[in-house]
Design a protein around this motif. Structure first.
Motif, short mmCIF file in Angstrom:
data_model
loop_
_atom_site.label_atom_id
_atom_site.label_comp_id
_atom_site.label_asym_id
_atom_site.label_seq_id
_atom_site.Cartn_x
_atom_site.Cartn_y
_atom_site.Cartn_z
N LEU A 187 1.73 7.65 7.85
CA LEU A 187 1.25 7.71 6.47
C LEU A 187 2.35 7.37 5.46
CD1 LEU A 187 -1.13 10.80 6.61
CD2 LEU A 187 -1.72 8.38 6.59
N TYR A 188 3.58 7.79 5.76
CA TYR A 188 4.69 7.37 4.90
C TYR A 188 4.82 5.85 4.90
CZ TYR A 188 7.15 11.66 3.50
OH TYR A 188 7.53 12.82 2.88
N ILE A 189 4.84 5.27 6.09
CA ILE A 189 5.10 3.85 6.24
C ILE A 189 3.95 3.01 5.68
CG2 ILE A 189 5.38 2.02 7.97
CD1 ILE A 189 6.75 4.34 9.69
N ASN A 190 2.73 3.51 5.81
CA ASN A 190 1.56 2.75 5.39
C ASN A 190 1.02 3.16 4.03
OD1 ASN A 190 0.50 0.91 7.77
ND2 ASN A 190 1.33 2.78 8.69
N ALA A 191 1.80 3.94 3.29
CA ALA A 191 1.31 4.43 2.00
C ALA A 191 0.91 3.29 1.07
CB ALA A 191 2.38 5.31 1.35
N LEU A 192 1.76 2.26 0.95
CA LEU A 192 1.44 1.14 0.07
C LEU A 192 0.24 0.35 0.60
CD1 LEU A 192 4.86 -0.36 -1.07
CD2 LEU A 192 3.07 0.65 -2.51
N PHE A 193 0.22 0.13 1.90
CA PHE A 193 -0.89 -0.62 2.49
C PHE A 193 -2.22 0.10 2.23
CE2 PHE A 193 -3.36 -3.13 5.29
CZ PHE A 193 -4.15 -2.27 6.03
N ILE A 194 -2.23 1.41 2.46
CA ILE A 194 -3.45 2.19 2.23
C ILE A 194 -3.85 2.13 0.75
CG2 ILE A 194 -4.42 4.52 2.25
CD1 ILE A 194 -2.68 5.05 4.76
N LEU A 195 -2.86 2.27 -0.12
CA LEU A 195 -3.14 2.25 -1.55
C LEU A 195 -3.76 0.92 -1.97
CD1 LEU A 195 -2.81 4.02 -4.09
CD2 LEU A 195 -0.63 2.85 -4.50
N PHE A 196 -3.16 -0.17 -1.52
CA PHE A 196 -3.69 -1.49 -1.90
C PHE A 196 -5.04 -1.76 -1.23
CE2 PHE A 196 0.70 -2.53 -3.24
CZ PHE A 196 0.40 -3.08 -4.48
N SER A 197 -5.34 -1.05 -0.15
CA SER A 197 -6.62 -1.25 0.53
C SER A 197 -7.75 -0.50 -0.15
CB SER A 197 -6.51 -0.78 1.99
OG SER A 197 -5.57 -1.56 2.70
N ILE A 198 -7.42 0.58 -0.89
CA ILE A 198 -8.50 1.41 -1.45
C ILE A 198 -8.66 1.31 -2.96
CG2 ILE A 198 -8.34 3.08 0.44
CD1 ILE A 198 -6.75 4.91 -1.38
N LEU A 199 -7.63 0.82 -3.65
CA LEU A 199 -7.77 0.70 -5.10
C LEU A 199 -8.84 -0.34 -5.45
CD1 LEU A 199 -4.08 0.87 -6.36
CD2 LEU A 199 -5.87 2.60 -6.63
N PRO A 200 -9.68 -0.06 -6.43
CA PRO A 200 -10.79 -0.96 -6.77
C PRO A 200 -10.34 -2.14 -7.64
CG PRO A 200 -10.86 0.99 -8.14
CD PRO A 200 -9.72 1.20 -7.19
N PHE A 201 -9.85 -3.18 -6.97
CA PHE A 201 -9.37 -4.36 -7.69
C PHE A 201 -10.41 -5.47 -7.78
CE2 PHE A 201 -5.54 -2.66 -8.61
CZ PHE A 201 -4.58 -2.57 -7.60
N TRP A 202 -11.61 -5.25 -7.26
CA TRP A 202 -12.70 -6.23 -7.25
C TRP A 202 -12.45 -7.38 -6.27
CZ3 TRP A 202 -17.37 -5.84 -9.59
CH2 TRP A 202 -17.51 -4.83 -10.57
N LYS A 203 -11.24 -7.84 -6.20
CA LYS A 203 -10.95 -8.99 -5.35
C LYS A 203 -10.42 -8.57 -3.98
CE LYS A 203 -6.36 -9.50 -7.45
NZ LYS A 203 -5.44 -10.41 -8.16
N ASN A 204 -10.56 -7.30 -3.62
CA ASN A 204 -10.01 -6.79 -2.36
C ASN A 204 -10.47 -7.57 -1.14
OD1 ASN A 204 -10.06 -4.74 -4.45
ND2 ASN A 204 -9.15 -3.37 -2.94
N THR A 205 -11.71 -8.05 -1.16
CA THR A 205 -12.25 -8.72 0.03
C THR A 205 -11.95 -10.22 0.07
OG1 THR A 205 -14.37 -9.10 -1.06
CG2 THR A 205 -14.12 -7.03 0.14
N LYS A 206 -11.35 -10.75 -0.96
CA LYS A 206 -11.05 -12.19 -0.97
C LYS A 206 -9.98 -12.52 0.06
CE LYS A 206 -12.50 -13.24 -5.69
NZ LYS A 206 -12.10 -13.79 -7.00
#
Length: 639
Positions: A63-82
């Motif tokens: 979880l420490y190592i993947n904190a940024l990855f998880i954050l960028f995966s769940i934040l609602p940026f609309w373009k996440n699936t592009k």
């Protein structure tokens, strides 16, 4: 399912994090294969038990190592699936994970040399190497198979990652629903991450540390199977105060001023039992017997029973803790190893073989046990207890009655003291038992049936001090009826201080002022001593009292010996060491003395450094000698 629920994205995230766990399992298995003869895992079931215990440590690291990855995966940026965004998260995932994962492979080989997981201290030592390039090439040639395994597993990992993709679909989302459900998902995942990084959600346990890997092992080396290298590095980041410190103090001066090895001669021929109480947060301030001559205006004692016991005991009225946390007290008292800037038990060197009260008394035929009413593993006690080699650990699990759980920290002191007494009744002796109490602690509550029994005093802790005093009274009332009581040395001290009320105890040095009482029914050991004492003096004192006459490592001194040993006390506060001895207190920043104060100036109010004299100079040398020997023995495993 509507796309604004983002179900496919969450499924992909779960799959990708699951892959990390899978490859950590592979790394743990390969680590065992490479170091099988050292790790002594004798069965498949034993291995999987260690794997299970290791999941908590894997979770923290992952979880420490993947904190940024998880954050960028769940934040609602609309373009996440592009595709472009998914490519970005792909590189973020593998750059962070493979860099961390590679450290596990270092220990396939390096473990054979250091017998421990690689920590930041090991990596930090590479800074002094000027030939890192040639070293790397040599390792590449010599251990090509390790590099090959790393690249093979990395390739497989990437292959499996790409098996599950997030497909982009151009659909008109409902913005309100999209953001509403995204917020719920973000909050839930972040809460789970906090629990995963800490190890659980319990208030009574601290975040997982390296020492916790020793909690349930039967062989100390199994802790290294439970651990993973990324966790070891993360948990020791910033914990680099344990470095060799050379003040150019000769070995002769170290031996003369510190006397790191002790030997005592005594006429004692029996093997008395020993019961050692390390009382949670029980500062000297609360205990009346230690304050009679302090001339504190309007002083009130909250320990009526212990005050009576003190009249039949040997007490020390100028005692100081060698640390500020509970785990500091355990290592200081039981192993004579103080903690300063960082806890010794949280350092990269805590797993080494240590000579201690436990090891020596076991060698003398004592049954050794540690009691702590908190959930097993709390505070790191069980892990460090396993390193010291206690025969038995009795915690909340062994007590096995949650009706007496205080709801926060552990079993109330009164019933747990009785549990200890009943357990000791069954031992044939001689025994050495340590109990670490829990009730005199924040949130400062007592059992409901006692809510109005003890004086509330001036601080929330005061009623808890009264409750624990009563627990002591009931313990001694029950214990004195047993045949083992008369031939038992009882020692009562505290791990550290807590809330303070009187100005005398708000002074900087007195913030570590604790009590120390020795009660021995069989002997006429009564009196009051006013010389300076510290936690690490308890270890040699006990060995002297049982007549142990072999040399042993100790920075402390026996408090019952006829040997002339200069009293001193050392601790660490506000980024400086405090070294008390003779007529002065020396403050030391790790390199040089920053102040000298009269021994009575516990508030460190009048710095006398401009009037240095020979005694002050000698005190600074003694402080340097201590620290030089302390770090040398810890770093170079001479404990």
């Amino acid at each position: 399912m509507k796309n604004f629920f983002r179900i496919e994205e969450y499924k992909a995230l779960l799959y990708r994090i699951s892959l990390v766990y899978f490859f950590y399992f592979i790394a743990r298995f390969l680590f065992l294969v490479y170091n099988y003869s050292l790790l002594k895992v004798t069965s498949i079931s034993e291995f999987f038990n260690l794997v299970y215990q290791g999941l908590a440590f894997d979770t923290t690291a992952i979880l420490y190592i993947n904190a940024l990855f998880i954050l960028f995966s769940i934040l609602p940026f609309w373009k996440n699936t592009k595709p472009g965004y998914q490519k970005f998260t792909f590189y973020l995932y593998f750059i962070t994970n493979l860099l961390a994962y590679a450290t596990n492979f270092i220990d396939f080989i390096y473990y054979k040399f250091i017998y421990a997981r690689t920590t930041i201290a090991v990596l930090d030592s590479l800074k002094d190497e000027n030939n890192l390039g040639s070293m790397f090439f040599r390792f590449l040639v010599s251990y090509w198979h390790v590099f090959a395994l790393f690249f093979a597993t990395s390739y497989l990992w990437i292959y499996l990652y790409k098996k599950v993709r997030v497909e982009h679909k151009e659909i008109q989302y409902s913005k309100i629903k999209y953001f509403s459900f995204s917020k719920i998902g973000v909050v839930l995942i972040l809460v789970l991450m906090v629990g995963g990084i800490r190890g659980d959600f319990k208030k009574s346990t601290r975040p997982l540390n390296m020492i916790d890997a020793n909690r349930n092992v039967t062989k100390v080396e199994h802790a290294d199977v439970i651990l993973n290298t990324p966790f070891a590095i993360i948990r020791t980041l910033g914990k680099t105060s344990f470095k060799e410190t050379n003040f150019n103090i000769s070995e002769k001066i170290v031996n003369e001023s510190i006397k790191p090895f002790k030997v005592y001669s005594s006429d004692e021929t029996s093997q008395p039992n020993i019961v050692l109480f390390i009382t949670e947060s029980y500062g000297r301030e609360y205990w009346g017997a230690f304050n009679k001559d302090k001339q504190i205006p309007n002083y009130v004692s909250y320990t009526p029973f212990l005050d009576k016991l003190a009249k039949n005991s040997l007490i020390f009225t100028d005692v100081y803790a060698n640390g500020s946390k509970s785990i500091h007290g355990m290592s200081s008292v039981l192993a004579g190893i103080p903690s300063f800037k960082d806890a010794y038990t949280s350092s990269p060197y805590a797993k080494q073989k240590v000579e201690s009260l436990v090891s020596i008394l076991k060698g003398q035929g004592y049954d050794t046990s540690f009691f702590h009413g908190a959930p097993n593993g709390s505070m790191g006690f069980q892990g460090f207890g396993n390193i010291l080699g206690f025969d038995h650990y009795y915690g909340k699990t062994e007590y096995n009655n949650d009706n007496d759980f205080d709801g926060v920290w552990g079993i109330w002191d009164e019933p747990f003291f009785q549990f200890m007494k009943q357990t000791l009744d069954k031992k044939k002796g001689p025994f050495f038992s340590t109990i670490f109490t829990v009730s005199s602690h924040e949130p400062y509550i007592v059992p409901k049936k006692y809510e109005n029994k003890f004086p509330k005093g001036d601080l929330p802790i005061h009623q808890c001090v009264g409750y624990t005093d009563m627990a002591f009274e009931k313990f001694f009332e029950a214990a004195k009826k047993e045949p083992w009581f008369e031939n038992t040395i009882f020692i009562i001290t505290a791990d550290h201080c807590n809330q303070t009320f009187y100005p005398e105890y708000k002074k900087v040095v007195n913030r570590s002022a604790i009590p120390l009482l020795i009660y021995y029914p069989k002997k006429n050991l009564v009196g009051k001593r006013t010389d300076i004492v510290q936690h690490i003096d308890i270890y040699p004192t006990i060995l002297d009292m049982i007549g142990y006459n072999k040399p042993f490592r100790s920075w402390g001194r026996s408090l019952v010996s006829n040997n002339k040993e200069t009293p001193y006390a050392i601790n660490y506060f506000s980024n400086q060491y405090q070294f008390q001895s003779g007529n002065y207190i020396c403050t030391f920043d790790g390199k040089k003395a920053t102040g000298f104060y009269a021994i009575s100036d516990k508030g460190l109010e009048k710095n006398l450094i401009s009037k240095r004299n020979a005694e002050m100079n000698a005190l600074e040398i003694k402080c340097k000698a201590f620290l030089q020997d302390y770090f040398d023995r810890i770093v170079n495993k001479k404990l």
